[in-house]
Write a protein that holds these residues in place. Structure first.
Motif, PDB file in Angstrom:
ATOM      1  N   GLY A  33       0.801  -1.210   0.000  1.00 23.17           N
ATOM      2  CA  GLY A  33       0.000   0.000   0.000  1.00 23.17           C
ATOM      3  C   GLY A  33       0.838   1.264   0.000  1.00 23.17           C
ATOM      4  N   ALA A  34       0.330   2.296   0.680  1.00 25.12           N
ATOM      5  CA  ALA A  34       0.962   3.614   0.648  1.00 25.12           C
ATOM      6  C   ALA A  34       1.975   3.821   1.763  1.00 25.12           C
ATOM      7  N   SER A  35       2.021   2.937   2.745  1.00 28.28           N
ATOM      8  CA  SER A  35       2.962   3.099   3.854  1.00 28.28           C
ATOM      9  C   SER A  35       4.366   2.718   3.421  1.00 28.28           C
ATOM     10  N   ALA A  36       5.327   3.556   3.780  1.00 25.09           N
ATOM     11  CA  ALA A  36       6.724   3.278   3.433  1.00 25.09           C
ATOM     12  C   ALA A  36       7.350   2.323   4.430  1.00 25.09           C
ATOM     13  N   GLY A  37       7.029   2.523   5.697  1.00 26.33           N
ATOM     14  CA  GLY A  37       7.614   1.686   6.733  1.00 26.33           C
ATOM     15  C   GLY A  37       6.734   1.649   7.950  1.00 26.33           C
ATOM     16  N   GLN A  38       7.070   0.719   8.846  1.00 28.68           N
ATOM     17  CA  GLN A  38       6.280   0.561  10.064  1.00 28.68           C
ATOM     18  C   GLN A  38       7.153  -0.084  11.126  1.00 28.68           C
ATOM     19  N   ALA A  39       7.173   0.516  12.298  1.00 32.25           N
ATOM     20  CA  ALA A  39       7.805  -0.131  13.446  1.00 32.25           C
ATOM     21  C   ALA A  39       6.728  -1.012  14.049  1.00 32.25           C
ATOM     22  N   HIS A  40       6.843  -2.287  13.853  1.00 29.85           N
ATOM     23  CA  HIS A  40       5.833  -3.228  14.330  1.00 29.85           C
ATOM     24  C   HIS A  40       6.320  -3.790  15.651  1.00 29.85           C
ATOM     25  N   LEU A  41       5.979  -3.091  16.714  1.00 26.64           N
ATOM     26  CA  LEU A  41       6.523  -3.409  18.022  1.00 26.64           C
ATOM     27  C   LEU A  41       6.014  -4.750  18.532  1.00 26.64           C
ATOM     28  N   GLY A  42       4.788  -5.109  18.180  1.00 30.18           N
ATOM     29  CA  GLY A  42       4.237  -6.391  18.598  1.00 30.18           C
ATOM     30  C   GLY A  42       4.953  -7.576  17.980  1.00 30.18           C
ATOM     31  N   ARG A  43       5.374  -7.426  16.736  1.00 35.49           N
ATOM     32  CA  ARG A  43       6.119  -8.486  16.049  1.00 35.49           C
ATOM     33  C   ARG A  43       7.612  -8.394  16.335  1.00 35.49           C
ATOM     34  N   GLY A  44       8.030  -7.298  16.927  1.00 37.98           N
ATOM     35  CA  GLY A  44       9.435  -7.151  17.291  1.00 37.98           C
ATOM     36  C   GLY A  44      10.345  -6.735  16.163  1.00 37.98           C
ATOM     37  N   GLY A  45       9.864  -5.842  15.315  1.00 44.73           N
ATOM     38  CA  GLY A  45      10.739  -5.435  14.227  1.00 44.73           C
ATOM     39  C   GLY A  45      10.192  -4.308  13.384  1.00 44.73           C
ATOM     40  N   LEU A  46      10.822  -4.150  12.234  1.00 51.29           N
ATOM     41  CA  LEU A  46      10.497  -3.087  11.298  1.00 51.29           C
ATOM     42  C   LEU A  46      10.021  -3.703   9.988  1.00 51.29           C
ATOM     43  N   ARG A  47       8.980  -3.114   9.428  1.00 51.92           N
ATOM     44  CA  ARG A  47       8.446  -3.563   8.144  1.00 51.92           C
ATOM     45  C   ARG A  47       8.648  -2.458   7.123  1.00 51.92           C
ATOM     46  N   PHE A  48       9.012  -2.859   5.915  1.00 53.45           N
ATOM     47  CA  PHE A  48       9.225  -1.894   4.841  1.00 53.45           C
ATOM     48  C   PHE A  48       8.485  -2.342   3.587  1.00 53.45           C
ATOM     49  N   ASN A  49       8.114  -1.356   2.781  1.00 53.34           N
ATOM     50  CA  ASN A  49       7.401  -1.583   1.534  1.00 53.34           C
ATOM     51  C   ASN A  49       8.439  -1.772   0.425  1.00 53.34           C
ATOM     52  N   PRO A  50       8.564  -2.986  -0.133  1.00 56.82           N
ATOM     53  CA  PRO A  50       9.619  -3.237  -1.120  1.00 56.82           C
ATOM     54  C   PRO A  50       9.448  -2.453  -2.420  1.00 56.82           C
ATOM     55  N   VAL A  51       8.207  -2.163  -2.815  1.00 55.69           N
ATOM     56  CA  VAL A  51       7.983  -1.402  -4.049  1.00 55.69           C
ATOM     57  C   VAL A  51       8.440   0.041  -3.856  1.00 55.69           C
ATOM     58  N   LEU A  52       8.044   0.659  -2.741  1.00 56.77           N
ATOM     59  CA  LEU A  52       8.459   2.042  -2.491  1.00 56.77           C
ATOM     60  C   LEU A  52       9.964   2.119  -2.240  1.00 56.77           C
ATOM     61  N   LEU A  53      10.537   1.111  -1.612  1.00 52.78           N
ATOM     62  CA  LEU A  53      11.986   1.067  -1.408  1.00 52.78           C
ATOM     63  C   LEU A  53      12.697   1.055  -2.749  1.00 52.78           C
ATOM     64  N   SER A  54      12.245   0.214  -3.647  1.00 51.97           N
ATOM     65  CA  SER A  54      12.860   0.116  -4.972  1.00 51.97           C
ATOM     66  C   SER A  54      12.757   1.432  -5.744  1.00 51.97           C
ATOM     67  N   ASP A  55      11.615   2.094  -5.633  1.00 57.11           N
ATOM     68  CA  ASP A  55      11.377   3.335  -6.388  1.00 57.11           C
ATOM     69  C   ASP A  55      11.999   4.574  -5.750  1.00 57.11           C
ATOM     70  N   ASN A  56      12.348   4.508  -4.456  1.00 60.04           N
ATOM     71  CA  ASN A  56      12.808   5.694  -3.713  1.00 60.04           C
ATOM     72  C   ASN A  56      13.998   5.356  -2.822  1.00 60.04           C
ATOM     73  N   ARG A  57      14.970   4.670  -3.369  1.00 62.00           N
ATOM     74  CA  ARG A  57      16.078   4.110  -2.599  1.00 62.00           C
ATOM     75  C   ARG A  57      16.799   5.143  -1.725  1.00 62.00           C
ATOM     76  N   ASP A  58      17.205   6.254  -2.287  1.00 63.73           N
ATOM     77  CA  ASP A  58      17.956   7.256  -1.510  1.00 63.73           C
ATOM     78  C   ASP A  58      17.128   7.806  -0.351  1.00 63.73           C
ATOM     79  N   ALA A  59      15.884   8.160  -0.618  1.00 65.29           N
ATOM     80  CA  ALA A  59      15.019   8.697   0.439  1.00 65.29           C
ATOM     81  C   ALA A  59      14.772   7.646   1.513  1.00 65.29           C
TER      82      ALA A  59
END
Length: 160
Positions: A33-59
């Motif tokens: 979706g539209a979220s770039a990242g998420q600190a998922h404290l319940g799961r114990g980690g960080l989630r990232f959007n691979p499509v947005l990462l690929s399209d916006n690597r430097d940012a």
């Protein structure tokens, strides 16, 4: 993905300068979706959007990963006490530890990461829905246009 994990490790090292026992977060590249990242404290980690990462690597490397790591640090510093997600503590970590302006949202083009192939019509325009929103309509939910106030009707023609 490997480079992003290395950047997470660098941000973790920076955080450990102020909190040496900060646990390392698990890292997933499963966010959609539209979220770039998420600190998922319940799961114990960080989630990232691979499509947005690929399209916006430097940012991603400069802003998103530190943003989420700041959440991770603040959560552990607060020792489980509930704080505002983008409150004073998070803003201080962004500014003082990472040297960044504490921005809450990104301005990435989410067209590829958030496809909207389902077309709905009203009296004044075409509305494009995600699969999730379309499924809600199939289950009986109704949506109205904010401009003409008509109920949106599925047009059956999907976007290319």
């Amino acid at each position: 993905m490997h480079a992003a994990q290395q950047r997470v490790a660098q941000a973790l090292a920076r955080c450990r300068e102020v909190y040496p026992t900060l646990p390392a977060p698990k890292v997933w590249f499963d966010l959609k979706g539209a979220s770039a990242g998420q600190a998922h404290l319940g799961r114990g980690g960080l989630r990232f959007n691979p499509v947005l990462l690929s399209d916006n690597r430097d940012a991603y490397f400069d802003e998103v990963i530190p943003h989420e790591m700041a959440h991770w640090l603040v959560f552990h510093l607060a020792n489980g006490t509930r704080l505002k997600p983008h409150g004073r503590e998070w803003q201080a970590v962004m500014r003082d530890l990472f040297g960044l302006v504490p921005k809450v949202t990104h301005r990435f083009d989410t067209q590829r990461s958030q496809p909207r192939p389902y077309r709905y019509e009203c009296g004044c325009q075409t509305h494009c829905f995600t699969a999730r929103r379309h499924a809600l309509v199939v289950k009986g939910r109704r949506y109205r246009c904010r401009h003409c106030d008509q109920t949106l009707v599925y047009s059956a023609f999907e976007n290319p």
